[in-house]
Design a protein around this motif. Structure first.
Motif, short mmCIF file in Angstrom:
data_model
loop_
_atom_site.label_atom_id
_atom_site.label_comp_id
_atom_site.label_asym_id
_atom_site.label_seq_id
_atom_site.Cartn_x
_atom_site.Cartn_y
_atom_site.Cartn_z
N LYS A 1 46.28 53.25 61.66
CA LYS A 1 45.05 53.13 60.88
C LYS A 1 45.12 52.00 59.86
O LYS A 1 44.20 51.81 59.08
CB LYS A 1 44.77 54.46 60.15
CG LYS A 1 44.42 55.58 61.10
CD LYS A 1 44.08 56.82 60.30
CE LYS A 1 43.51 57.89 61.18
NZ LYS A 1 42.13 57.65 61.57
N ASP A 2 46.24 51.28 59.88
CA ASP A 2 46.46 50.19 58.92
C ASP A 2 46.33 50.69 57.48
O ASP A 2 45.67 50.08 56.64
CB ASP A 2 45.51 49.02 59.19
CG ASP A 2 45.97 47.73 58.53
OD1 ASP A 2 47.20 47.59 58.32
OD2 ASP A 2 45.11 46.89 58.24
N ARG A 3 46.94 51.83 57.23
CA ARG A 3 46.96 52.45 55.91
C ARG A 3 48.41 52.75 55.53
O ARG A 3 49.28 52.80 56.38
CB ARG A 3 46.17 53.78 55.91
CG ARG A 3 44.72 53.65 56.21
CD ARG A 3 44.00 53.04 55.04
NE ARG A 3 42.56 53.09 55.25
CZ ARG A 3 41.69 52.84 54.31
NH1 ARG A 3 42.08 52.52 53.10
NH2 ARG A 3 40.42 52.88 54.56
N SER A 4 48.62 53.01 54.27
CA SER A 4 49.96 53.40 53.82
C SER A 4 50.12 54.92 54.01
O SER A 4 49.14 55.66 54.08
CB SER A 4 50.16 53.05 52.35
OG SER A 4 49.32 53.86 51.54
N THR A 5 51.37 55.35 54.09
CA THR A 5 51.61 56.79 54.18
C THR A 5 51.12 57.47 52.90
O THR A 5 50.64 58.60 52.93
CB THR A 5 53.10 57.11 54.42
OG1 THR A 5 53.89 56.48 53.43
CG2 THR A 5 53.54 56.66 55.80
N HIS A 6 51.23 56.78 51.78
CA HIS A 6 50.73 57.31 50.51
C HIS A 6 49.24 57.59 50.60
O HIS A 6 48.76 58.65 50.22
CB HIS A 6 51.03 56.30 49.39
CG HIS A 6 50.49 56.71 48.07
ND1 HIS A 6 49.31 56.20 47.55
CD2 HIS A 6 50.95 57.59 47.16
CE1 HIS A 6 49.07 56.75 46.38
NE2 HIS A 6 50.05 57.60 46.12
N TRP A 7 48.48 56.64 51.15
CA TRP A 7 47.03 56.82 51.31
C TRP A 7 46.74 58.01 52.22
O TRP A 7 45.87 58.82 51.94
CB TRP A 7 46.39 55.56 51.88
CG TRP A 7 44.89 55.65 51.96
CD1 TRP A 7 44.00 55.25 51.03
CD2 TRP A 7 44.12 56.21 53.04
NE1 TRP A 7 42.71 55.52 51.45
CE2 TRP A 7 42.76 56.11 52.69
CE3 TRP A 7 44.45 56.78 54.26
CZ2 TRP A 7 41.73 56.56 53.51
CZ3 TRP A 7 43.42 57.24 55.08
CH2 TRP A 7 42.09 57.12 54.70
N MET A 8 47.49 58.10 53.32
CA MET A 8 47.29 59.19 54.27
C MET A 8 47.54 60.55 53.62
O MET A 8 46.78 61.50 53.81
CB MET A 8 48.22 59.03 55.48
CG MET A 8 47.98 57.78 56.30
SD MET A 8 46.50 57.85 57.30
CE MET A 8 47.02 59.00 58.56
N ALA B 1 49.68 56.26 60.04
CA ALA B 1 49.38 55.29 58.99
C ALA B 1 49.37 53.88 59.55
O ALA B 1 48.46 53.09 59.25
CB ALA B 1 50.39 55.41 57.85
N LYS C 1 53.91 58.31 59.62
CA LYS C 1 54.11 56.85 59.62
C LYS C 1 53.38 56.21 60.80
O LYS C 1 52.72 55.18 60.63
CB LYS C 1 55.61 56.54 59.66
CG LYS C 1 55.94 55.07 59.72
CD LYS C 1 55.72 54.39 58.38
CE LYS C 1 56.26 52.98 58.39
NZ LYS C 1 55.21 51.98 58.24
N ARG D 1 47.40 61.28 50.36
CA ARG D 1 46.34 61.55 49.37
C ARG D 1 45.07 62.02 50.06
O ARG D 1 44.41 62.95 49.61
CB ARG D 1 46.06 60.31 48.53
CG ARG D 1 47.14 60.04 47.48
CD ARG D 1 46.84 58.76 46.73
NE ARG D 1 45.50 58.76 46.16
CZ ARG D 1 45.24 58.76 44.85
NH1 ARG D 1 46.23 58.73 44.00
NH2 ARG D 1 44.01 58.75 44.42
N GLU D 2 44.71 61.38 51.16
CA GLU D 2 43.51 61.76 51.92
C GLU D 2 43.65 63.16 52.48
O GLU D 2 42.71 63.96 52.43
CB GLU D 2 43.27 60.74 53.04
CG GLU D 2 42.02 60.98 53.82
CD GLU D 2 40.73 60.78 53.04
OE1 GLU D 2 39.69 61.27 53.52
OE2 GLU D 2 40.75 60.15 51.97
#
Length: 94
Positions: free
Chosen positions: A26-33, A23, A20, A35-36
């Motif tokens: 990086k101004d990203r969602s945990t979901h994006w993190m 995320a 969290k 998946r990446e």
């Protein structure tokens, strides 16, 4: 069509908190993190497995043909490459 389907991953609270924080930073969602991270892991492991398979194939070919290069031949070739020369790989021999 390649359907996107959810999968559950159980993470301990410390890992969830760290994810969290990253995320958010990086101004990203945990979901994006997640998946990446999975995409990078799969890519890396596929390359590692391909390398392992190539080694096994080379070993099997050597056992059949006996063709090889010596350590000194390989070392000299690699030294030329390291020096920036456009060196051709040594020929395999018995």
């Amino acid at each position: 069509m390649n359907a996107v389907r959810p999968i559950a991953v159980k993470l301990d609270q410390d890992t969830r908190d760290r994810l969290k924080r990253l995320a958010d930073a990086k101004d990203r969602s945990t979901h994006w993190m997640l998946r990446e991270a999975v995409a990078q892991f799969v890519e890396r492991e596929e390359k590692r497995e391909a390398f392992r398979q190539a080694g096994l194939q080379a070993w099997a070919e050597f056992q059949v043909t006996g063709k090889h290069v010596t350590h000194d031949e390989a070392d000299a070739w690699l030294a030329r490459l390291e020096a920036g020369e456009d060196a051709v790989a040594p020929e395999c021999h018995n």
